[in-house]
Design a protein around this motif. Sequence first.
Motif, PDB file in Angstrom:
ATOM      1  N   LEU A   1       0.861  -1.180   0.000  1.00  0.00           N
ATOM      2  CA  LEU A   1       0.000   0.000   0.000  1.00  0.00           C
ATOM      3  C   LEU A   1       0.903   1.237   0.000  1.00  0.00           C
ATOM      4  CD1 LEU A   1      -2.685   1.567   0.341  1.00  0.00           C
ATOM      5  CD2 LEU A   1      -2.439   1.226   2.826  1.00  0.00           C
ATOM      6  N   THR A   2       0.747   2.086  -1.031  1.00  0.00           N
ATOM      7  CA  THR A   2       1.518   3.337  -1.104  1.00  0.00           C
ATOM      8  C   THR A   2       0.580   4.501  -0.841  1.00  0.00           C
ATOM      9  OG1 THR A   2       1.187   3.461  -3.511  1.00  0.00           O
ATOM     10  CG2 THR A   2       3.190   2.365  -2.717  1.00  0.00           C
ATOM     11  N   VAL A   3       1.021   5.421   0.012  1.00  0.00           N
ATOM     12  CA  VAL A   3       0.173   6.561   0.406  1.00  0.00           C
ATOM     13  C   VAL A   3       0.985   7.852   0.216  1.00  0.00           C
ATOM     14  CG1 VAL A   3      -1.207   7.595   2.230  1.00  0.00           C
ATOM     15  CG2 VAL A   3      -0.980   5.087   2.102  1.00  0.00           C
ATOM     16  N   ASP A   4       0.446   8.758  -0.622  1.00  0.00           N
ATOM     17  CA  ASP A   4       1.102  10.053  -0.858  1.00  0.00           C
ATOM     18  C   ASP A   4       0.056  11.000  -1.432  1.00  0.00           C
ATOM     19  OD1 ASP A   4       2.776  12.227  -1.964  1.00  0.00           O
ATOM     20  OD2 ASP A   4       4.436  10.839  -1.504  1.00  0.00           O
ATOM     21  N   ASP A   5       0.123  12.240  -1.044  1.00  0.00           N
ATOM     22  CA  ASP A   5      -0.885  13.196  -1.535  1.00  0.00           C
ATOM     23  C   ASP A   5      -0.541  13.704  -2.939  1.00  0.00           C
ATOM     24  OD1 ASP A   5       1.349  14.531  -0.613  1.00  0.00           O
ATOM     25  OD2 ASP A   5       0.225  16.279   0.127  1.00  0.00           O
ATOM     26  N   GLU A   6       0.601  13.285  -3.498  1.00  0.00           N
ATOM     27  CA  GLU A   6       0.971  13.686  -4.845  1.00  0.00           C
ATOM     28  C   GLU A   6       0.774  12.507  -5.798  1.00  0.00           C
ATOM     29  OE1 GLU A   6       4.849  15.365  -5.132  1.00  0.00           O
ATOM     30  OE2 GLU A   6       4.620  16.570  -3.302  1.00  0.00           O
ATOM     31  N   PRO A   7      -0.152  12.592  -6.753  1.00  0.00           N
ATOM     32  CA  PRO A   7      -0.411  11.494  -7.693  1.00  0.00           C
ATOM     33  C   PRO A   7       0.829  11.092  -8.489  1.00  0.00           C
ATOM     34  CG  PRO A   7      -2.195  13.089  -7.761  1.00  0.00           C
ATOM     35  CD  PRO A   7      -1.119  13.708  -6.924  1.00  0.00           C
ATOM     36  N   SER A   8       1.707  12.032  -8.758  1.00  0.00           N
ATOM     37  CA  SER A   8       2.892  11.710  -9.557  1.00  0.00           C
ATOM     38  C   SER A   8       3.816  10.752  -8.806  1.00  0.00           C
ATOM     39  CB  SER A   8       3.657  12.990  -9.909  1.00  0.00           C
ATOM     40  OG  SER A   8       4.076  13.668  -8.717  1.00  0.00           O
ATOM     41  N   VAL A   9       3.880  10.908  -7.476  1.00  0.00           N
ATOM     42  CA  VAL A   9       4.710  10.001  -6.657  1.00  0.00           C
ATOM     43  C   VAL A   9       4.107   8.602  -6.672  1.00  0.00           C
ATOM     44  CG1 VAL A   9       5.545   9.511  -4.332  1.00  0.00           C
ATOM     45  CG2 VAL A   9       5.580  11.862  -5.213  1.00  0.00           C
ATOM     46  N   LEU A  10       2.779   8.559  -6.561  1.00  0.00           N
ATOM     47  CA  LEU A  10       2.112   7.254  -6.586  1.00  0.00           C
ATOM     48  C   LEU A  10       2.338   6.557  -7.919  1.00  0.00           C
ATOM     49  CD1 LEU A  10      -1.290   8.091  -4.799  1.00  0.00           C
ATOM     50  CD2 LEU A  10       0.720   6.977  -3.825  1.00  0.00           C
ATOM     51  N   SER A  11       2.260   7.335  -9.035  1.00  0.00           N
ATOM     52  CA  SER A  11       2.472   6.748 -10.362  1.00  0.00           C
ATOM     53  C   SER A  11       3.887   6.200 -10.489  1.00  0.00           C
ATOM     54  CB  SER A  11       2.211   7.794 -11.443  1.00  0.00           C
ATOM     55  OG  SER A  11       0.873   8.214 -11.423  1.00  0.00           O
ATOM     56  N   ALA A  12       4.853   6.934  -9.971  1.00  0.00           N
ATOM     57  CA  ALA A  12       6.241   6.480 -10.039  1.00  0.00           C
ATOM     58  C   ALA A  12       6.438   5.180  -9.255  1.00  0.00           C
ATOM     59  CB  ALA A  12       7.162   7.576  -9.511  1.00  0.00           C
ATOM     60  N   LEU A  13       5.841   5.135  -8.082  1.00  0.00           N
ATOM     61  CA  LEU A  13       5.948   3.909  -7.272  1.00  0.00           C
ATOM     62  C   LEU A  13       5.263   2.734  -7.951  1.00  0.00           C
ATOM     63  CD1 LEU A  13       5.298   5.380  -3.691  1.00  0.00           C
ATOM     64  CD2 LEU A  13       7.475   4.508  -4.588  1.00  0.00           C
ATOM     65  N   ARG A  14       4.112   3.008  -8.585  1.00  0.00           N
ATOM     66  CA  ARG A  14       3.378   1.934  -9.264  1.00  0.00           C
ATOM     67  C   ARG A  14       4.218   1.345 -10.396  1.00  0.00           C
ATOM     68  NH1 ARG A  14      -0.974   4.497 -10.329  1.00  0.00           N
ATOM     69  NH2 ARG A  14      -0.508   5.080 -12.465  1.00  0.00           N
ATOM     70  N   ARG A  15       4.901   2.213 -11.151  1.00  0.00           N
ATOM     71  CA  ARG A  15       5.736   1.716 -12.261  1.00  0.00           C
ATOM     72  C   ARG A  15       6.898   0.848 -11.752  1.00  0.00           C
ATOM     73  NH1 ARG A  15       4.914   7.036 -14.072  1.00  0.00           N
ATOM     74  NH2 ARG A  15       6.963   7.657 -13.263  1.00  0.00           N
ATOM     75  N   VAL A  16       7.482   1.281 -10.653  1.00  0.00           N
ATOM     76  CA  VAL A  16       8.615   0.510 -10.096  1.00  0.00           C
ATOM     77  C   VAL A  16       8.157  -0.885  -9.670  1.00  0.00           C
ATOM     78  CG1 VAL A  16      10.281   0.370  -8.207  1.00  0.00           C
ATOM     79  CG2 VAL A  16       9.898   2.550  -9.381  1.00  0.00           C
ATOM     80  N   PHE A  17       7.047  -0.958  -8.960  1.00  0.00           N
ATOM     81  CA  PHE A  17       6.591  -2.243  -8.417  1.00  0.00           C
ATOM     82  C   PHE A  17       5.968  -3.129  -9.497  1.00  0.00           C
ATOM     83  CE2 PHE A  17       6.167   0.273  -4.303  1.00  0.00           C
ATOM     84  CZ  PHE A  17       7.407  -0.151  -3.856  1.00  0.00           C
ATOM     85  N   ARG A  18       5.418  -2.479 -10.588  1.00  0.00           N
ATOM     86  CA  ARG A  18       4.829  -3.279 -11.672  1.00  0.00           C
ATOM     87  C   ARG A  18       5.899  -4.176 -12.286  1.00  0.00           C
ATOM     88  NH1 ARG A  18       2.516   0.257 -16.303  1.00  0.00           N
ATOM     89  NH2 ARG A  18       0.963   0.688 -14.706  1.00  0.00           N
ATOM     90  N   VAL A  19       7.077  -3.613 -12.524  1.00  0.00           N
ATOM     91  CA  VAL A  19       8.170  -4.389 -13.133  1.00  0.00           C
ATOM     92  C   VAL A  19       8.567  -5.564 -12.231  1.00  0.00           C
ATOM     93  CG1 VAL A  19      10.569  -4.270 -13.921  1.00  0.00           C
ATOM     94  CG2 VAL A  19       9.016  -2.366 -14.371  1.00  0.00           C
TER      95      VAL A  19
ATOM     96  N   MET B   1       1.980  15.000   4.665  1.00  0.00           N
ATOM     97  CA  MET B   1       0.625  14.869   4.094  1.00  0.00           C
ATOM     98  C   MET B   1      -0.314  15.732   4.921  1.00  0.00           C
ATOM     99  SD  MET B   1       0.129  10.851   3.078  1.00  0.00           S
ATOM    100  CE  MET B   1       0.243  10.296   4.778  1.00  0.00           C
ATOM    101  N   PRO B   2      -1.360  16.295   4.291  1.00  0.00           N
ATOM    102  CA  PRO B   2      -2.323  17.131   5.038  1.00  0.00           C
ATOM    103  C   PRO B   2      -3.128  16.272   6.022  1.00  0.00           C
ATOM    104  CG  PRO B   2      -3.108  16.730   2.795  1.00  0.00           C
ATOM    105  CD  PRO B   2      -1.710  16.199   2.849  1.00  0.00           C
ATOM    106  N   GLU B   3      -3.640  16.915   7.043  1.00  0.00           N
ATOM    107  CA  GLU B   3      -4.505  16.308   8.054  1.00  0.00           C
ATOM    108  C   GLU B   3      -3.741  15.337   8.969  1.00  0.00           C
ATOM    109  OE1 GLU B   3      -7.901  14.573   6.234  1.00  0.00           O
ATOM    110  OE2 GLU B   3      -8.565  16.458   5.323  1.00  0.00           O
ATOM    111  N   MET B   4      -3.011  14.368   8.410  1.00  0.00           N
ATOM    112  CA  MET B   4      -2.268  13.403   9.225  1.00  0.00           C
ATOM    113  C   MET B   4      -0.943  13.093   8.527  1.00  0.00           C
ATOM    114  SD  MET B   4      -3.268   9.508  10.334  1.00  0.00           S
ATOM    115  CE  MET B   4      -4.881  10.009  10.939  1.00  0.00           C
TER     116      MET B   4
END
Length: 461
Positions: A25-43, A75-78
């Motif tokens: 589970l990856t959590v980040d308020d920036e979608p670009s960071v999430l996309s980068a992590l998704r590409r790394v783990f997809r491979v 991240m905002p709120e928490m």
Amino acid sequence: MTTTELQEPPVAEANEGQLVVPTVLTVDDEPSVLSALRRVFRVQGIKTLQATSAAEGLILLETNHVDMVISDMRMPEMDGARFLEKVRAHDESIVRILLTGYADISSTVAAINKGAIHRYIAKPWDDQDLVLAVREALVRRGLEKKNAELTELTKQQNEQLRDVNQTLESRVAARTSELQQINGMLDAAYEDLNNTFLHAVNVFSSLLEMRGGQSGHSRRVAEISQETAKQLAMSERDVRDVYLAALVHDIGTIGFPDAMLGKPISTFTAEEHQRYRRHPIDGETALMTMSQLQGVARIVRQHHERWDGKGFPGGVSASDIVLGARIVAAASDLDDMLHGCMGNQRYTMDAAKKMLIGGVDTRYDRTVVETMLKVVDDMASAAKADVQLDVRDLRPGMVLARAMVSSKGATLLAAGHVFDERMVRQVQGFSMREGVRLSLWVQRKPDASEADAAEAQGSEK
């Protein structure tokens, strides 16, 4: 929030022949960071769940199985540190990694010290370093999980083993108790059988005496012989054999003609003497067929042998004569002298003792005679303390001090018999049915002061 599932070969451990795909589970308020992590783990073939806030991440945790959580610090709120603490509270086994910038280093150290995260990765990250860190963390989590499973399995097996041991111990205890009860019953049955056997021999001995006219002779010889054997430290079995042999030592005379019965030996004819000298062999022959009486039969055969070898029937001497036969020989002659069966006169106790002493080293074993004379004195002293009571006053637990004999001299119960309720009823019933008023001699129980004195004397010794 987006979710990505990959079809590439996953990095996972085998579970019962199947590959288990790890979930991160990856959590980040920036979608670009999430996309980068998704590409790394997809491979790498790793399944990912993604959330843009801590709140969304907590929801995903409630509805999905997660092996690892990677959260941004800012991240905002928490923030990420607080979020990972909640992840830890949800499931401590989940691997927790914090993405942090250089400016967040103090907060990161605080999060590590609290034990909320396993490690942190600085932004921007190197993909290869990130993959290695994730792989290492997932392998460690797998090992920890396996160790926890093995620990739980061991715990369960230990509990099962403990239950089995407790069950086995219970069974063993129950079986042991059962065997003890059986042994107790067997011991009681053997004791009862042994008492019945001894009583039967006493009755048979009395029947022999009723024909031979020597009332009470065998009983008196048996009592003296038994006590002498005890004083000579013979084994319990040998003492029993001596007692039984004394009761039936004259069994070989059962075939004598009436003219020889009750006749003093000194008045026998030559033919009667010859027959008389064979009776030990006849007695042995009558007894040797019974396995319980092998020792008794040998004593009966040798009870007329002499220390100097001039006895009969075998002419054996000294220690070749069994000790039991040496005891019975002296006891029988002592009783014969006291009751006039050895000659035409009765001897006083003092005169009979002198006769025994005079026969030492010729007729008798010196040690046997010396021990027997002391036994006779002790028995005489003990008899003075005996109590005579009416059969109606007989109670269970009382010990017969002197043999109970019939009006014709037959032994009904031997001295030393301990009365139980059954025997008390039988004796009292016999007295009532026959209209005979019986009186018995029983051993006097010491009063409290005497018992205390005896106990104190034993303690001093």
